[in-house]
Design an enzyme around this catalytic site. Structure first.
Site: not given
Ligand code: PGA
Length: 255
Positions: A96, A9, A98, A168, A214, A11, A174
Protein backbone atom coordinates in the site's frame (compact mmCIF):
# COMPACT_ATOMS: atom_id res chain seq x y z
CA UNK A 1 -18.37 -11.74 -16.45
CA UNK A 2 -16.51 -12.43 -13.16
CA UNK A 3 -17.84 -10.86 -9.99
CA UNK A 4 -16.68 -7.38 -9.10
CA UNK A 5 -14.51 -7.25 -5.98
CA UNK A 6 -14.97 -4.60 -3.28
CA UNK A 7 -12.39 -4.61 -0.48
CA UNK A 8 -12.43 -2.33 2.57
CA UNK A 9 -9.09 -1.20 3.96
CA UNK A 10 -9.75 -0.10 7.54
CA UNK A 11 -6.15 1.11 8.07
CA UNK A 12 -5.52 2.21 11.70
CA UNK A 13 -9.28 2.24 12.47
CA UNK A 14 -11.72 1.91 14.23
CA UNK A 15 -10.20 3.16 17.50
CA UNK A 16 -10.65 -0.02 19.56
CA UNK A 17 -11.83 -3.61 19.41
CA UNK A 18 -15.39 -2.98 20.50
CA UNK A 19 -15.89 -0.30 17.83
CA UNK A 20 -14.35 -2.67 15.27
CA UNK A 21 -16.78 -5.43 16.19
CA UNK A 22 -19.70 -3.01 16.05
CA UNK A 23 -18.71 -1.99 12.51
CA UNK A 24 -18.36 -5.68 11.59
CA UNK A 25 -21.84 -6.49 12.94
CA UNK A 26 -23.37 -3.63 10.96
CA UNK A 27 -21.61 -4.72 7.78
CA UNK A 28 -22.63 -8.32 8.30
CA UNK A 29 -26.30 -7.32 8.54
CA UNK A 30 -26.22 -4.78 5.71
CA UNK A 31 -24.23 -6.87 3.23
CA UNK A 32 -26.12 -10.14 3.67
CA UNK A 33 -28.37 -9.66 0.60
CA UNK A 34 -25.53 -9.09 -1.88
CA UNK A 35 -24.34 -12.23 -3.62
CA UNK A 36 -23.08 -10.95 -6.98
CA UNK A 37 -20.03 -9.16 -5.58
CA UNK A 38 -16.92 -10.52 -3.90
CA UNK A 39 -16.46 -8.59 -0.66
CA UNK A 40 -13.54 -8.41 1.78
CA UNK A 41 -12.64 -6.30 4.81
CA UNK A 42 -9.09 -5.74 6.05
CA UNK A 43 -9.06 -4.87 9.78
CA UNK A 44 -5.99 -4.10 11.89
CA UNK A 45 -4.07 -7.29 12.78
CA UNK A 46 -5.26 -7.40 16.38
CA UNK A 47 -8.93 -7.52 15.37
CA UNK A 48 -8.60 -10.16 12.63
CA UNK A 49 -9.51 -13.30 14.66
CA UNK A 50 -12.62 -11.69 16.19
CA UNK A 51 -13.75 -10.18 12.87
CA UNK A 52 -13.15 -13.49 11.07
CA UNK A 53 -15.19 -15.33 13.73
CA UNK A 54 -18.12 -12.91 13.31
CA UNK A 55 -18.02 -13.23 9.53
CA UNK A 56 -17.54 -17.01 9.53
CA UNK A 57 -20.70 -18.08 7.78
CA UNK A 58 -21.04 -15.07 5.54
CA UNK A 59 -19.78 -14.28 2.05
CA UNK A 60 -17.48 -11.56 3.42
CA UNK A 61 -13.78 -12.45 3.32
CA UNK A 62 -11.15 -11.10 5.70
CA UNK A 63 -7.72 -9.78 4.74
CA UNK A 64 -4.61 -8.45 6.44
CA UNK A 65 -3.21 -5.01 5.64
CA UNK A 66 0.41 -6.14 5.48
CA UNK A 67 2.63 -9.15 6.19
CA UNK A 68 6.29 -10.02 6.60
CA UNK A 69 7.94 -12.49 4.24
CA UNK A 70 9.66 -14.65 6.86
CA UNK A 71 7.60 -17.43 8.43
CA UNK A 72 8.98 -17.15 11.96
CA UNK A 73 11.98 -15.88 13.88
CA UNK A 74 13.41 -12.83 15.58
CA UNK A 75 11.50 -10.08 13.71
CA UNK A 76 9.93 -8.02 16.46
CA UNK A 77 6.57 -6.54 15.58
CA UNK A 78 6.06 -8.48 12.35
CA UNK A 79 3.24 -10.81 11.27
CA UNK A 80 3.74 -13.77 8.90
CA UNK A 81 1.60 -15.23 6.15
CA UNK A 82 0.87 -18.45 8.13
CA UNK A 83 -0.23 -16.32 11.10
CA UNK A 84 -2.67 -14.39 8.93
CA UNK A 85 -3.93 -17.56 7.31
CA UNK A 86 -4.52 -19.29 10.63
CA UNK A 87 -6.31 -16.20 11.98
CA UNK A 88 -8.88 -16.46 9.18
CA UNK A 89 -7.50 -14.31 6.35
CA UNK A 90 -8.06 -15.08 2.68
CA UNK A 91 -6.46 -11.88 1.36
CA UNK A 92 -3.58 -9.61 2.28
CA UNK A 93 -2.86 -6.09 1.04
CA UNK A 94 0.75 -5.72 -0.13
CA UNK A 95 2.68 -2.53 -0.89
CA UNK A 96 0.00 0.00 0.00
CA UNK A 97 1.31 3.50 -0.76
CA UNK A 98 1.18 4.37 2.95
CA UNK A 99 3.55 1.48 3.62
CA UNK A 100 5.82 2.64 0.83
CA UNK A 101 5.66 6.29 1.95
CA UNK A 102 5.83 6.03 5.76
CA UNK A 103 7.51 2.67 6.31
CA UNK A 104 10.04 2.60 3.50
CA UNK A 105 8.65 -0.38 1.58
CA UNK A 106 10.37 -0.97 -1.73
CA UNK A 107 9.35 -2.85 -4.86
CA UNK A 108 11.77 -5.58 -3.75
CA UNK A 109 9.98 -5.89 -0.36
CA UNK A 110 6.68 -6.06 -2.20
CA UNK A 111 7.96 -8.91 -4.38
CA UNK A 112 9.06 -10.93 -1.35
CA UNK A 113 5.73 -10.33 0.36
CA UNK A 114 3.77 -11.45 -2.71
CA UNK A 115 5.82 -14.66 -2.83
CA UNK A 116 5.28 -15.32 0.89
CA UNK A 117 1.54 -14.70 0.60
CA UNK A 118 1.13 -17.03 -2.39
CA UNK A 119 3.27 -19.75 -0.79
CA UNK A 120 0.89 -19.87 2.16
CA UNK A 121 -2.36 -19.67 0.23
CA UNK A 122 -3.14 -15.98 0.79
CA UNK A 123 -4.36 -13.90 -2.13
CA UNK A 124 -2.25 -10.73 -2.36
CA UNK A 125 -3.91 -7.41 -3.24
CA UNK A 126 -0.88 -5.57 -4.60
CA UNK A 127 -1.08 -1.78 -4.61
CA UNK A 128 0.58 0.38 -7.24
CA UNK A 129 0.18 4.01 -8.21
CA UNK A 130 1.99 7.27 -8.83
CA UNK A 131 2.33 10.37 -6.64
CA UNK A 132 1.00 13.79 -7.58
CA UNK A 133 4.50 14.96 -8.54
CA UNK A 134 4.93 11.98 -10.83
CA UNK A 135 1.57 12.58 -12.51
CA UNK A 136 2.33 16.27 -12.95
CA UNK A 137 5.66 15.33 -14.52
CA UNK A 138 3.80 12.98 -16.88
CA UNK A 139 5.72 9.88 -15.76
CA UNK A 140 2.81 7.98 -14.19
CA UNK A 141 3.00 5.10 -16.66
CA UNK A 142 6.76 4.71 -16.15
CA UNK A 143 6.25 4.55 -12.38
CA UNK A 144 3.45 2.00 -12.61
CA UNK A 145 5.41 -0.05 -15.15
CA UNK A 146 8.37 -0.24 -12.81
CA UNK A 147 6.19 -1.15 -9.82
CA UNK A 148 4.44 -3.95 -11.71
CA UNK A 149 7.59 -5.29 -13.37
CA UNK A 150 9.62 -5.24 -10.16
CA UNK A 151 6.84 -6.73 -8.04
CA UNK A 152 6.39 -9.64 -10.45
CA UNK A 153 10.03 -10.03 -11.52
CA UNK A 154 11.00 -13.63 -12.32
CA UNK A 155 7.63 -14.94 -11.21
CA UNK A 156 5.85 -17.66 -13.13
CA UNK A 157 2.26 -17.24 -14.19
CA UNK A 158 0.85 -20.38 -12.56
CA UNK A 159 1.20 -19.44 -8.88
CA UNK A 160 0.01 -15.91 -9.63
CA UNK A 161 -3.54 -17.10 -10.29
CA UNK A 162 -4.65 -15.54 -7.00
CA UNK A 163 -3.04 -12.15 -7.65
CA UNK A 164 -5.20 -9.03 -7.40
CA UNK A 165 -3.80 -5.62 -8.38
CA UNK A 166 -5.04 -2.30 -7.03
CA UNK A 167 -4.28 0.91 -8.90
CA UNK A 168 -4.30 3.66 -6.31
CA UNK A 169 -2.99 7.04 -7.46
CA UNK A 170 -1.40 8.42 -4.29
CA UNK A 171 -2.84 11.89 -4.92
CA UNK A 172 -6.35 10.43 -4.71
CA UNK A 173 -5.97 8.53 -1.44
CA UNK A 174 -7.81 10.10 1.48
CA UNK A 175 -7.86 13.45 -0.32
CA UNK A 176 -11.43 13.41 -1.60
CA UNK A 177 -9.91 13.92 -5.06
CA UNK A 178 -10.53 10.80 -7.10
CA UNK A 179 -9.19 10.05 -10.54
CA UNK A 180 -11.81 10.59 -13.21
CA UNK A 181 -13.28 7.34 -14.55
CA UNK A 182 -11.40 8.04 -17.80
CA UNK A 183 -8.04 8.58 -16.06
CA UNK A 184 -8.55 5.40 -14.05
CA UNK A 185 -9.66 3.38 -17.08
CA UNK A 186 -6.62 4.55 -19.07
CA UNK A 187 -4.23 3.33 -16.38
CA UNK A 188 -6.13 0.08 -15.84
CA UNK A 189 -5.90 -0.67 -19.55
CA UNK A 190 -2.17 0.12 -19.44
CA UNK A 191 -1.70 -2.28 -16.50
CA UNK A 192 -3.51 -5.01 -18.42
CA UNK A 193 -1.20 -4.39 -21.36
CA UNK A 194 1.79 -4.76 -19.04
CA UNK A 195 0.43 -8.12 -17.90
CA UNK A 196 -0.02 -9.17 -21.53
CA UNK A 197 3.65 -8.35 -22.24
CA UNK A 198 4.78 -10.70 -19.46
CA UNK A 199 2.08 -13.36 -19.26
CA UNK A 200 -0.65 -15.00 -21.33
CA UNK A 201 -3.57 -13.06 -22.76
CA UNK A 202 -5.94 -15.06 -20.59
CA UNK A 203 -4.01 -14.24 -17.43
CA UNK A 204 -4.03 -10.53 -18.32
CA UNK A 205 -7.75 -10.59 -19.00
CA UNK A 206 -8.72 -12.47 -15.85
CA UNK A 207 -6.45 -10.80 -13.28
CA UNK A 208 -8.62 -8.45 -11.25
CA UNK A 209 -7.49 -4.82 -11.20
CA UNK A 210 -9.18 -2.73 -8.50
CA UNK A 211 -9.26 1.05 -8.36
CA UNK A 212 -8.60 2.84 -5.06
CA UNK A 213 -8.50 6.46 -3.97
CA UNK A 214 -11.49 8.32 -2.53
CA UNK A 215 -14.04 5.80 -3.80
CA UNK A 216 -17.43 6.85 -2.40
CA UNK A 217 -21.07 5.98 -3.09
CA UNK A 218 -21.28 9.04 -5.37
CA UNK A 219 -18.46 8.03 -7.74
CA UNK A 220 -18.40 4.22 -7.42
CA UNK A 221 -20.94 3.58 -10.20
CA UNK A 222 -19.01 5.56 -12.82
CA UNK A 223 -15.67 4.05 -11.84
CA UNK A 224 -16.97 0.48 -11.70
CA UNK A 225 -18.67 0.94 -15.05
CA UNK A 226 -15.29 1.21 -16.83
CA UNK A 227 -14.23 -1.80 -18.90
CA UNK A 228 -10.96 -2.53 -17.09
CA UNK A 229 -12.01 -1.65 -13.53
CA UNK A 230 -12.88 -4.89 -11.77
CA UNK A 231 -13.61 -3.52 -8.33
CA UNK A 232 -12.49 -1.07 -5.67
CA UNK A 233 -10.17 -0.87 -2.69
CA UNK A 234 -11.99 1.47 -0.34
CA UNK A 235 -10.40 3.30 2.61
CA UNK A 236 -12.39 6.04 4.34
CA UNK A 237 -15.81 5.01 3.05
CA UNK A 238 -15.31 1.41 4.23
CA UNK A 239 -15.58 2.62 7.86
CA UNK A 240 -19.17 3.67 7.30
CA UNK A 241 -21.45 0.64 6.91
CA UNK A 242 -24.01 2.59 4.86
CA UNK A 243 -21.40 4.04 2.48
CA UNK A 244 -19.63 0.69 2.02
CA UNK A 245 -22.97 -1.03 1.39
CA UNK A 246 -23.87 1.60 -1.22
CA UNK A 247 -20.54 0.95 -2.99
CA UNK A 248 -21.24 -2.80 -3.00
CA UNK A 249 -24.68 -2.04 -4.41
CA UNK A 250 -23.07 -0.08 -7.27
CA UNK A 251 -20.82 -3.08 -7.93
CA UNK A 252 -23.85 -5.40 -8.12
CA UNK A 253 -25.51 -3.06 -10.59
CA UNK A 254 -22.44 -2.86 -12.81
CA UNK A 255 -21.83 -6.65 -12.75
P1 PGA B 1 -9.41 6.18 0.54
O1 PGA B 1 -8.26 5.08 0.72
O2 PGA B 1 -10.61 5.47 -0.02
O3 PGA B 1 -9.66 6.71 1.93
O4 PGA B 1 -8.90 7.22 -0.39
C1 PGA B 1 -8.04 4.10 -0.25
C2 PGA B 1 -6.86 3.26 0.14
O5 PGA B 1 -5.89 3.79 0.69
O6 PGA B 1 -6.85 2.03 -0.08
Amino acid sequence: MPKKFIAGNWKLNPPDLSATLELTRHLKARLAPFSETRIAVCPPFIAIPAVAELLKETRIYVGGQNLYWEEAGAYTGEISAPMLKSAGCTYVIVGHSERRQYFGETNENVRRKIQAALKHGLKPIVCIGETLEEREAGVQQDVVREQVEEALREMEEAPLGDLVLAYEPVWAIGTGRNATPEQAQEMHRFIRELLTERFSHEFAQTTQILYGGSVKPGNAGDLLGQTDIDGALVGGASLDADAFTAIVQSAEQSA
